[in-house]
Write a protein that holds these residues in place. Structure first.
Motif, PDB file in Angstrom:
ATOM      1  N   SER A   1      74.784 105.881  39.420  1.00 28.82           N
ATOM      2  CA  SER A   1      73.447 105.914  38.842  1.00 28.82           C
ATOM      3  C   SER A   1      73.376 104.889  37.719  1.00 28.82           C
ATOM      4  N   ASP A   2      72.561 103.860  37.885  1.00 33.72           N
ATOM      5  CA  ASP A   2      72.548 102.762  36.918  1.00 33.72           C
ATOM      6  C   ASP A   2      71.154 102.211  36.676  1.00 33.72           C
ATOM      7  N   GLY A   3      70.140 102.976  37.011  1.00 32.97           N
ATOM      8  CA  GLY A   3      68.785 102.516  36.785  1.00 32.97           C
ATOM      9  C   GLY A   3      68.196 101.724  37.938  1.00 32.97           C
ATOM     10  N   THR A   4      68.995 101.440  38.973  1.00 27.74           N
ATOM     11  CA  THR A   4      68.464 100.743  40.137  1.00 27.74           C
ATOM     12  C   THR A   4      67.692 101.713  41.014  1.00 27.74           C
ATOM     13  N   GLN A   5      66.914 101.155  41.929  1.00 28.34           N
ATOM     14  CA  GLN A   5      66.085 101.970  42.822  1.00 28.34           C
ATOM     15  C   GLN A   5      66.485 101.742  44.277  1.00 28.34           C
ATOM     16  N   PRO A   6      66.458 102.791  45.109  1.00 27.60           N
ATOM     17  CA  PRO A   6      66.772 102.614  46.529  1.00 27.60           C
ATOM     18  C   PRO A   6      65.776 101.675  47.208  1.00 27.60           C
ATOM     19  N   ILE A   7      66.256 100.949  48.208  1.00 31.40           N
ATOM     20  CA  ILE A   7      65.402 100.068  49.018  1.00 31.40           C
ATOM     21  C   ILE A   7      65.573 100.455  50.481  1.00 31.40           C
ATOM     22  N   SER A   8      64.480 100.711  51.152  1.00 30.43           N
ATOM     23  CA  SER A   8      64.539 100.966  52.587  1.00 30.43           C
ATOM     24  C   SER A   8      64.764  99.649  53.311  1.00 30.43           C
ATOM     25  N   THR A   9      65.699  99.646  54.245  1.00 30.88           N
ATOM     26  CA  THR A   9      66.061  98.402  54.920  1.00 30.88           C
ATOM     27  C   THR A   9      66.066  98.566  56.427  1.00 30.88           C
ATOM     28  N   VAL A  10      66.041  97.426  57.093  1.00 32.04           N
ATOM     29  CA  VAL A  10      66.315  97.359  58.527  1.00 32.04           C
ATOM     30  C   VAL A  10      67.580  96.545  58.697  1.00 32.04           C
ATOM     31  N   ARG A  11      68.290  96.797  59.769  1.00 34.28           N
ATOM     32  CA  ARG A  11      69.519  96.055  60.024  1.00 34.28           C
ATOM     33  C   ARG A  11      69.167  94.663  60.530  1.00 34.28           C
ATOM     34  N   SER A  12      69.778  93.655  59.944  1.00 35.31           N
ATOM     35  CA  SER A  12      69.448  92.277  60.309  1.00 35.31           C
ATOM     36  C   SER A  12      69.888  91.951  61.728  1.00 35.31           C
ATOM     37  N   THR A  13      69.076  91.146  62.405  1.00 35.77           N
ATOM     38  CA  THR A  13      69.427  90.641  63.731  1.00 35.77           C
ATOM     39  C   THR A  13      69.821  89.169  63.682  1.00 35.77           C
ATOM     40  N   VAL A  14      69.923  88.609  62.486  1.00 36.43           N
ATOM     41  CA  VAL A  14      70.335  87.210  62.343  1.00 36.43           C
ATOM     42  C   VAL A  14      71.806  87.081  62.742  1.00 36.43           C
ATOM     43  N   PRO A  15      72.140  86.200  63.675  1.00 35.16           N
ATOM     44  CA  PRO A  15      73.537  86.043  64.097  1.00 35.16           C
ATOM     45  C   PRO A  15      74.465  85.754  62.918  1.00 35.16           C
ATOM     46  N   GLY A  16      75.546  86.509  62.826  1.00 32.42           N
ATOM     47  CA  GLY A  16      76.519  86.323  61.760  1.00 32.42           C
ATOM     48  C   GLY A  16      76.201  87.077  60.493  1.00 32.42           C
ATOM     49  N   ALA A  17      75.091  87.796  60.438  1.00 28.67           N
ATOM     50  CA  ALA A  17      74.658  88.423  59.191  1.00 28.67           C
ATOM     51  C   ALA A  17      75.364  89.727  58.870  1.00 28.67           C
ATOM     52  N   ILE A  18      76.093  90.298  59.830  1.00 31.86           N
ATOM     53  CA  ILE A  18      76.760  91.575  59.585  1.00 31.86           C
ATOM     54  C   ILE A  18      78.262  91.401  59.776  1.00 31.86           C
ATOM     55  N   SER A  19      78.976  91.200  58.684  1.00 30.60           N
ATOM     56  CA  SER A  19      80.430  91.131  58.758  1.00 30.60           C
ATOM     57  C   SER A  19      80.978  92.511  59.095  1.00 30.60           C
ATOM     58  N   MET A  20      82.014  92.554  59.939  1.00 26.96           N
ATOM     59  CA  MET A  20      82.627  93.821  60.290  1.00 26.96           C
ATOM     60  C   MET A  20      83.787  94.175  59.372  1.00 26.96           C
ATOM     61  N   GLU A  21      83.968  93.416  58.306  1.00 23.45           N
ATOM     62  CA  GLU A  21      84.970  93.769  57.315  1.00 23.45           C
ATOM     63  C   GLU A  21      84.440  94.890  56.417  1.00 23.45           C
ATOM     64  N   THR A  22      85.329  95.708  55.921  1.00 21.16           N
ATOM     65  CA  THR A  22      84.917  96.810  55.069  1.00 21.16           C
ATOM     66  C   THR A  22      84.469  96.284  53.713  1.00 21.16           C
ATOM     67  N   PRO A  23      83.307  96.719  53.226  1.00 17.22           N
ATOM     68  CA  PRO A  23      82.800  96.194  51.961  1.00 17.22           C
ATOM     69  C   PRO A  23      83.668  96.535  50.764  1.00 17.22           C
ATOM     70  N   THR A  24      83.621  95.665  49.799  1.00 19.98           N
ATOM     71  CA  THR A  24      84.197  95.898  48.484  1.00 19.98           C
ATOM     72  C   THR A  24      83.479  97.081  47.843  1.00 19.98           C
ATOM     73  N   SER A  25      84.159  97.836  47.006  1.00 20.11           N
ATOM     74  CA  SER A  25      83.505  98.967  46.348  1.00 20.11           C
ATOM     75  C   SER A  25      82.386  98.474  45.435  1.00 20.11           C
ATOM     76  N   PHE A  26      81.361  99.287  45.312  1.00 12.62           N
ATOM     77  CA  PHE A  26      80.267  98.964  44.403  1.00 12.62           C
ATOM     78  C   PHE A  26      80.788  98.804  42.976  1.00 12.62           C
ATOM     79  N   GLN A  27      81.739  99.626  42.597  1.00 15.47           N
ATOM     80  CA  GLN A  27      82.308  99.543  41.255  1.00 15.47           C
ATOM     81  C   GLN A  27      82.867  98.156  40.982  1.00 15.47           C
TER      82      GLN A  27
END
Length: 326
Positions: free
Chosen positions: A53-79
């Motif tokens: 909780s840091d004052g940011t607001q949720p954003i509704s999203t759609v999954r991108s269909t741009v080629p290469g836009a979704i790496s299958m590597e596990t994301p870095t922690s938000f922290q």
């Protein structure tokens, strides 16, 4: 290095090693999101739940269909992604932006798009947020300093905004100017760079679908230390090319000066594409340290040409000597 490619530029590149990440979603959960491509993600979904909780607001999203836009590597922690940052306007240490950027006021906020365009316009940030569907994109991030992350961004292709202002035929480059406010940004007193921070792209780079105008990360609006309320994300270039807290976008005919290129031309070229075969004058770029993988003594990853996005962007540089045009 002379780059020649006949690739159409829209094939998925192979992923590199997977980052262990017990603090975040599992790979199985990530694939579950992938199977639901094209559907809106709930504002309180897994990404948003992972962020503190840091004052940011949720954003509704759609999954991108741009080629290469979704790496299958596990994301870095938000922290890690929100506390290990380069944002010199708030200090030179990696922890300074998270410590001091709370002074950044992101409302009201406008972005002026001007120059060689038929329809120059000043956009309010709320208007920009609604200009196109907000996409979830999971990009690799490679810093010129030799470290890397994997971050789920939220935004849409920069080309969506440029289409609104109709660049003229003589337009060859796009310049980005960021906020420089001494009342909010104590780091401006350091004099390490010529403020305001500026960046630039060739027009075809700016129009490439992977060039992201980002408004959020991890399912929420951007934190101040990550460049709120709007920034660039250019996954095939070193991180400093992705200008934060943008206030002006200028379409021009001549190559614009950029902050780090003006400060040290022999170290930071205009293009600054990730290239393991072109060392920085003071260190190798052949490998990288993935943040969150055990500190300075963790196994290093092999750096990939264009940060692993060669299949998507290599055609932009066909015939260029990337040792000369670094």
């Amino acid at each position: 290095m002379l780059i020649r490619t006949n690739n159409a530029g829209f094939d998925h590149s192979s992923s590199s090693d997977i980052t262990p990440q017990h603090l975040y979603v599992s790979r199985r959960d990530l694939l579950k999101f992938g199977a639901a491509g094209g559907t809106a993600l709930a504002a309180g979904g897994a990404w948003a739940q992972a962020a503190k909780s840091d004052g940011t607001q949720p954003i509704s999203t759609v999954r991108s269909t741009v080629p290469g836009a979704i790496s299958m590597e596990t994301p870095t922690s938000f922290q890690d992604a929100s506390t290990y940052n380069n944002y010199y306007e708030f200090g030179l240490d990696k922890s300074d932006p998270a410590r001091y950027a709370h002074t950044l006021q992101t409302r009201p906020w406008t972005v002026r798009v001007e120059g060689l365009v038929n329809k120059p316009k000043t956009f309010d940030i709320e208007e920009l947020l609604k200009l196109s569907a907000q996409e979830e994109r999971i990009y690799r991030l490679r810093c010129v300093e030799g470290w890397s992350m994997v971050i789920p961004w939220v935004g849409y292709s920069l080309s969506k905004l440029l289409a609104q202002v109709e660049p003229q035929g003589s337009a060859k480059y796009v310049e980005f100017v960021t906020l420089a406010d001494r009342k909010m940004m104590p780091g401006l007193n350091s004099g390490v760079l010529d403020w305001p921070y500026t960046e630039g792209l060739r027009m075809d780079e700016a129009m490439h679908p992977l060039s992201l105008l980002a408004f959020g990360m991890y399912g929420k609006t951007l934190t101040p230390q990550n460049g709120a309320p709007v920034r660039l994300v250019l996954p095939w270039k070193y991180g400093f090319k992705s200008a934060k807290s943008i206030v002006t976008i200028r379409v021009v005919e001549k190559q614009p000066g950029t902050a780090w290129n003006k400060a040290a031309r022999n170290e930071y070229g205009f293009y600054s594409n990730v290239n393991p075969d072109v060392p920085h004058p003071r260190w190798s770029q052949a490998t990288e340290r993935r943040i969150g993988e055990g500190g300075l003594f963790a196994k290093r990853h092999k750096t990939l040409l264009f940060n692993g996005y060669e299949a998507q962007v290599g055609q932009l540089y066909a015939g260029m000597d990337l040792r000369k045009d670094y």
